[in-house]
Design a protein around this motif. Structure first.
Motif, mmCIF file in Angstrom:
data_model
loop_
_atom_site.group_PDB
_atom_site.id
_atom_site.type_symbol
_atom_site.label_atom_id
_atom_site.label_comp_id
_atom_site.label_asym_id
_atom_site.label_seq_id
_atom_site.Cartn_x
_atom_site.Cartn_y
_atom_site.Cartn_z
ATOM 1 N N ARG A 109 -4.348 -16.467 -48.979
ATOM 2 C CA ARG A 109 -4.972 -15.330 -48.403
ATOM 3 C C ARG A 109 -4.294 -14.636 -47.526
ATOM 4 O O ARG A 109 -4.406 -13.244 -47.601
ATOM 5 C CB ARG A 109 -6.222 -16.092 -47.680
ATOM 6 N N LEU A 110 -3.466 -15.324 -46.586
ATOM 7 C CA LEU A 110 -2.516 -14.507 -45.746
ATOM 8 C C LEU A 110 -1.413 -13.861 -46.554
ATOM 9 O O LEU A 110 -1.298 -12.686 -46.162
ATOM 10 C CB LEU A 110 -2.024 -15.500 -44.653
ATOM 11 N N ASP A 111 -1.018 -14.453 -47.508
ATOM 12 C CA ASP A 111 0.105 -13.607 -48.411
ATOM 13 C C ASP A 111 -0.549 -12.458 -48.965
ATOM 14 O O ASP A 111 0.516 -11.454 -48.879
ATOM 15 C CB ASP A 111 0.497 -14.711 -49.552
ATOM 16 N N ALA A 112 -1.748 -12.502 -49.432
ATOM 17 C CA ALA A 112 -2.378 -11.217 -50.036
ATOM 18 C C ALA A 112 -2.376 -10.165 -49.198
ATOM 19 O O ALA A 112 -2.160 -9.086 -49.207
ATOM 20 C CB ALA A 112 -3.608 -11.673 -50.601
ATOM 21 N N ALA A 113 -2.756 -10.707 -47.889
ATOM 22 C CA ALA A 113 -3.313 -9.624 -46.804
ATOM 23 C C ALA A 113 -1.708 -9.144 -46.057
ATOM 24 O O ALA A 113 -1.852 -7.946 -45.538
ATOM 25 C CB ALA A 113 -4.050 -10.251 -45.630
ATOM 26 N N TYR A 114 -0.844 -9.808 -46.080
ATOM 27 C CA TYR A 114 0.552 -9.651 -45.418
ATOM 28 C C TYR A 114 1.504 -9.638 -46.498
ATOM 29 O O TYR A 114 2.530 -10.614 -46.391
ATOM 30 C CB TYR A 114 0.669 -10.293 -44.257
ATOM 31 N N PRO A 115 1.735 -8.727 -47.577
ATOM 32 C CA PRO A 115 2.924 -8.669 -48.490
ATOM 33 C C PRO A 115 4.040 -8.536 -48.005
ATOM 34 O O PRO A 115 4.234 -7.578 -47.039
ATOM 35 C CB PRO A 115 2.484 -7.770 -49.377
ATOM 36 N N PRO A 116 5.223 -9.183 -48.422
ATOM 37 C CA PRO A 116 6.379 -9.026 -47.730
ATOM 38 C C PRO A 116 6.872 -7.438 -48.132
ATOM 39 O O PRO A 116 6.800 -7.160 -49.531
ATOM 40 C CB PRO A 116 7.303 -9.944 -48.009
ATOM 41 N N ARG A 117 7.909 -6.759 -47.864
ATOM 42 C CA ARG A 117 8.611 -5.703 -48.029
ATOM 43 C C ARG A 117 9.687 -6.113 -49.208
ATOM 44 O O ARG A 117 9.951 -7.314 -49.059
ATOM 45 C CB ARG A 117 9.088 -4.919 -46.991
ATOM 46 N N PRO A 118 10.312 -5.144 -49.914
ATOM 47 C CA PRO A 118 11.280 -5.795 -50.808
ATOM 48 C C PRO A 118 12.415 -6.088 -50.057
ATOM 49 O O PRO A 118 13.182 -7.101 -50.683
ATOM 50 C CB PRO A 118 11.609 -4.352 -51.629
ATOM 51 N N GLY B 150 12.443 -8.337 -47.555
ATOM 52 C CA GLY B 150 11.784 -9.581 -47.322
ATOM 53 C C GLY B 150 11.163 -9.543 -46.118
ATOM 54 O O GLY B 150 10.840 -10.709 -45.487
ATOM 55 N N THR B 151 11.007 -8.495 -45.207
ATOM 56 C CA THR B 151 10.358 -8.443 -44.071
ATOM 57 C C THR B 151 8.951 -8.381 -44.209
ATOM 58 O O THR B 151 8.253 -7.731 -45.283
ATOM 59 C CB THR B 151 10.735 -7.064 -43.485
ATOM 60 N N THR B 152 8.105 -9.080 -43.593
ATOM 61 C CA THR B 152 6.628 -8.900 -43.374
ATOM 62 C C THR B 152 6.238 -8.384 -42.092
ATOM 63 O O THR B 152 6.630 -8.965 -41.115
ATOM 64 C CB THR B 152 5.939 -10.320 -43.591
ATOM 65 N N TRP B 153 5.622 -7.135 -42.092
ATOM 66 C CA TRP B 153 5.158 -6.752 -40.815
ATOM 67 C C TRP B 153 3.946 -7.440 -40.194
ATOM 68 O O TRP B 153 2.893 -7.509 -41.144
ATOM 69 C CB TRP B 153 4.896 -5.272 -41.037
ATOM 70 N N LEU B 154 3.797 -7.709 -38.895
ATOM 71 C CA LEU B 154 2.665 -8.139 -38.331
ATOM 72 C C LEU B 154 2.193 -7.456 -37.298
ATOM 73 O O LEU B 154 2.891 -7.199 -36.281
ATOM 74 C CB LEU B 154 2.872 -9.605 -37.882
ATOM 75 N N TYR C 121 2.185 -4.123 -31.219
ATOM 76 C CA TYR C 121 3.614 -4.441 -31.543
ATOM 77 C C TYR C 121 3.496 -4.559 -33.284
ATOM 78 O O TYR C 121 2.630 -5.228 -33.739
ATOM 79 C CB TYR C 121 4.095 -5.536 -30.974
ATOM 80 N N VAL C 122 4.488 -3.989 -33.800
ATOM 81 C CA VAL C 122 4.648 -4.057 -35.339
ATOM 82 C C VAL C 122 5.807 -5.201 -35.404
ATOM 83 O O VAL C 122 6.911 -4.582 -35.314
ATOM 84 C CB VAL C 122 4.926 -2.826 -35.857
ATOM 85 N N GLN C 123 5.567 -6.440 -35.549
ATOM 86 C CA GLN C 123 6.646 -7.531 -35.545
ATOM 87 C C GLN C 123 7.086 -7.766 -37.004
ATOM 88 O O GLN C 123 6.293 -7.819 -37.792
ATOM 89 C CB GLN C 123 5.849 -8.822 -34.849
ATOM 90 N N PRO C 124 8.430 -7.912 -36.927
ATOM 91 C CA PRO C 124 9.034 -8.045 -38.261
ATOM 92 C C PRO C 124 9.332 -9.524 -38.662
ATOM 93 O O PRO C 124 9.995 -10.055 -37.701
ATOM 94 C CB PRO C 124 10.434 -7.219 -38.177
ATOM 95 N N LEU C 125 8.469 -10.213 -39.343
ATOM 96 C CA LEU C 125 8.561 -11.445 -39.574
ATOM 97 C C LEU C 125 9.336 -11.739 -40.951
ATOM 98 O O LEU C 125 9.305 -10.891 -41.771
ATOM 99 C CB LEU C 125 7.210 -12.399 -39.717
#
Length: 253
Positions: free
Chosen positions: A227-236, A238-242, A186-190
């Motif tokens: 560390r997590l912020d660098a690995a999971y940067p938000p899109r413009p 505001g969505t962060t994909w997980l 799943y590509v979850q929108p956080l």
């Protein structure tokens, strides 16, 4: 200690694998349905809605989760999943995101299958994302000099906590079952501040939280967050994909 409120963050997204699993269970009128690792009961109630004539049995190893499930009107039992034995009329067994915490759960699955009546369904879902950046970064931090003395046995072997769909299919076919096994990413929108940290706080970080004092826990989170912020940067926007890989199987005895 499980925090039911934290676990229910992103409840709709967390529920998707459960509903996809249950959709593949073909039982029409089971006599008894067991939910092993029922958590706060928010998903267990959907089993009661699908099979209203069945006896609904549910259990969890967390007192906090059992209390939350009982508050929803469920007769939840405090029980380690390894100690459960199916009643003779058990026609459906559900275990959603539990067996990754049980070493060598293959032997447990074989024991359940040998005790279930002919035609019973065993439906299991486990996370398969132990090599995702969220988990790798957590293990690396736990193994660092600053934390290894406190967290030496925490999260350091999660990469072999679950098997592949093919391995589960072979195990259950060898036990005489018909098997439907698959995996889904799943590509979850956080959204929100540090959403990946908040996501894993409700699940994967539980052993870390249990091993640390309140002050240590806050320090660990503060070190893990960038560390997590660098690995999971938000899109413009505001969505962060997980990316959220899950392994499923439904076996019929």
């Amino acid at each position: 200690m499980w925090d039911p409120a934290k676990y229910l963050d992103y409840a709709d997204l967390r529920a998707r694998p459960f509903h996809d699993l249950i959709a593949r269970v073909a039982a029409s009128a089971p006599r008894r349905v067991a939910d092993l690792g029922c958590g706060p009961g928010n998903l267990t109630v959907s089993l009661r809605e699908r099979w209203p004539s069945a006896v609904l049995e549910c259990a969890d190893s967390s007192p906090e989760m059992v209390a939350a499930a009982r508050s929803r009107g469920l007769d939840a039992t405090l029980l380690d999943v390894r100690d459960w034995t199916p009643a003779p009329d058990t026609d459906v067994v559900v275990s959603n995101a539990v067996l990754q915490w049980v070493p060598d759960h293959g032997s447990l699955l074989r024991r359940w299958v040998s005790s279930l009546p002919a035609g019973a369904h065993l439906a299991v879902q486990v996370p398969g994302n132990f090599n995702a950046p969220s988990h790798v970064l957590t293990r690396e931090l736990a193994a660092s000099p600053a934390w290894s003395s406190r967290l030496a046995d925490v999260l350091l072997r999660e990469d072999d906590a679950v098997s592949s769909p093919l391995e589960y299919a072979n195990l259950l076919a060898d036990a005489g079952c018909g098997v439907d096994a698959w995996e889904t990413t799943y590509v979850q929108p956080l959204r929100g501040p540090r959403p990946v940290l908040e996501w894993i706080t409700g699940t994967a970080l539980r052993p870390v939280r249990a091993a640390l004092t309140d002050a240590e826990w806050e320090r660990f989170r503060a070190e893990l967050a960038p560390r997590l912020d660098a690995a999971y940067p938000p899109r413009p926007d505001g969505t962060t994909w997980l990316e959220f890989r899950r392994v499923f199987f439904v076996a019929q005895v």
